[in-house]
Scaffold this motif. Structure first.
Motif, PDB file in Angstrom:
ATOM      1  N   GLY A  67       0.973  -0.807  -0.106  1.00 30.45           N
ATOM      2  CA  GLY A  67      -0.011   0.327   0.148  1.00 30.45           C
ATOM      3  C   GLY A  67       1.248   1.233   0.118  1.00 30.45           C
ATOM      4  O   GLY A  67       0.462   2.313   0.218  1.00 30.45           O
ATOM      5  N   LEU A  68       2.146   1.371  -0.324  1.00 36.02           N
ATOM      6  CA  LEU A  68       2.895   2.580   0.064  1.00 36.02           C
ATOM      7  C   LEU A  68       3.469   3.128  -1.590  1.00 36.02           C
ATOM      8  O   LEU A  68       3.386   3.832  -1.957  1.00 36.02           O
ATOM      9  N   GLY A  69       3.083   1.587  -2.938  1.00 37.96           N
ATOM     10  CA  GLY A  69       3.441   2.047  -3.955  1.00 37.96           C
ATOM     11  C   GLY A  69       3.093   3.196  -4.196  1.00 37.96           C
ATOM     12  O   GLY A  69       3.643   4.660  -4.827  1.00 37.96           O
ATOM     13  N   LEU A  70       1.856   3.676  -4.317  1.00 41.41           N
ATOM     14  CA  LEU A  70       1.033   4.722  -4.500  1.00 41.41           C
ATOM     15  C   LEU A  70       1.373   6.254  -4.071  1.00 41.41           C
ATOM     16  O   LEU A  70       1.577   6.898  -4.130  1.00 41.41           O
ATOM     17  N   SER A  71       1.491   5.734  -2.640  1.00 37.47           N
ATOM     18  CA  SER A  71       1.254   6.823  -1.889  1.00 37.47           C
ATOM     19  C   SER A  71       3.087   7.610  -2.184  1.00 37.47           C
ATOM     20  O   SER A  71       3.261   8.847  -2.383  1.00 37.47           O
ATOM     21  N   LEU A  72       4.096   6.553  -2.063  1.00 37.39           N
ATOM     22  CA  LEU A  72       5.391   7.584  -2.530  1.00 37.39           C
ATOM     23  C   LEU A  72       5.706   7.630  -3.519  1.00 37.39           C
ATOM     24  O   LEU A  72       5.993   8.788  -3.919  1.00 37.39           O
ATOM     25  N   SER A  73       4.647   7.262  -4.696  1.00 39.13           N
ATOM     26  CA  SER A  73       4.540   8.123  -6.095  1.00 39.13           C
ATOM     27  C   SER A  73       4.514   9.146  -5.899  1.00 39.13           C
ATOM     28  O   SER A  73       4.784   9.921  -6.207  1.00 39.13           O
ATOM     29  N   TYR A  74       3.276   9.684  -5.478  1.00 39.92           N
ATOM     30  CA  TYR A  74       2.573  10.510  -5.135  1.00 39.92           C
ATOM     31  C   TYR A  74       3.629  12.111  -4.530  1.00 39.92           C
ATOM     32  O   TYR A  74       3.681  12.103  -5.209  1.00 39.92           O
ATOM     33  N   ASP A  75       3.761  11.316  -3.682  1.00 39.85           N
ATOM     34  CA  ASP A  75       4.632  11.903  -2.427  1.00 39.85           C
ATOM     35  C   ASP A  75       6.280  12.328  -3.727  1.00 39.85           C
ATOM     36  O   ASP A  75       6.510  13.306  -3.593  1.00 39.85           O
ATOM     37  N   ILE A  76       7.078  11.787  -4.338  1.00 38.37           N
ATOM     38  CA  ILE A  76       8.183  11.539  -5.475  1.00 38.37           C
ATOM     39  C   ILE A  76       7.834  12.720  -6.471  1.00 38.37           C
ATOM     40  O   ILE A  76       8.179  14.014  -6.555  1.00 38.37           O
ATOM     41  N   VAL A  77       6.213  12.842  -6.747  1.00 40.24           N
ATOM     42  CA  VAL A  77       6.051  13.557  -7.996  1.00 40.24           C
ATOM     43  C   VAL A  77       5.564  15.145  -7.507  1.00 40.24           C
ATOM     44  O   VAL A  77       5.764  16.523  -8.043  1.00 40.24           O
TER      45      VAL A  77
END
Length: 168
Positions: free
Chosen positions: A123-133
């Motif tokens: 459950g971290l993939g899209l959360s981390l992606s959002y933060d990186i972007v």
């Protein structure tokens, strides 16, 4: 970068599961040139989105016993705003999986939210992606319709030198 991570995701999944197969389509804008990003960070975003797209298509294939052919497409495009602002690069990852249900759409970027079975997703993939972007001054969006081929597992746009991203 998009092509490199597309191949990495595909071959990584094939190494884990020999029965995994999907059609890969690409449409890369050759006029993009260099953009100012941290390649490892953006590579992680692209990898997460592509991996999610492959997962969505494989889940649909389990349900659809007909002639369903899992397909993931990665597109890049340069956009020059009419306002004369900085040009942007759009990176779009789309798939023909089952789409994202509206009832969970507002949760997909939350940490630890996953639709995958226990042990298959943190459950971290899209959360981390959002933060990186966001850290790169960008934006990530999702365009989806439940039950239909969705541009899912998506990414978006990077202006030069900053960037923006969306899921589509």
């Amino acid at each position: 970068l998009a092509d490199e991570y597309l191949r990495l995701a595909y071959h990584g999944l094939r190494a884990k599961d020999k029965s995994f197969n999907a059609t890969i389509k690409t449409d890369f804008d050759v006029t993009i040139g260099k953009i100012s990003i941290i390649p490892q960070d953006i590579g992680r975003v692209i990898l997460n989105l592509i991996t999610n797209a492959f997962y969505a298509t494989q889940e649909k294939k389990k349900i659809d016993t007909g002639n369903f052919e899992p397909t993931v497409k990665v597109t890049t495009k340069t956009v020059i705003p009419a306002s004369g602002g900085p040009r942007e690069v759009i990176i779009k990852v789309s798939d023909n999986g089952g789409g994202i249900p509206q009832k969970i759409l507002d949760k997909i970027f939350q940490p630890f939210f996953t639709t995958k079975p226990t042990g298959q997703g943190t459950g971290l993939g899209l959360s981390l992606s959002y933060d990186i972007v966001k850290a790169h001054g960008g934006e990530i969006r999702v365009e989806t319709k439940e039950g239909e081929g969705v541009p899912a597992g998506k990414t978006g746009t990077w202006p030069r030198p900053a960037w923006r991203t969306w899921a589509s």
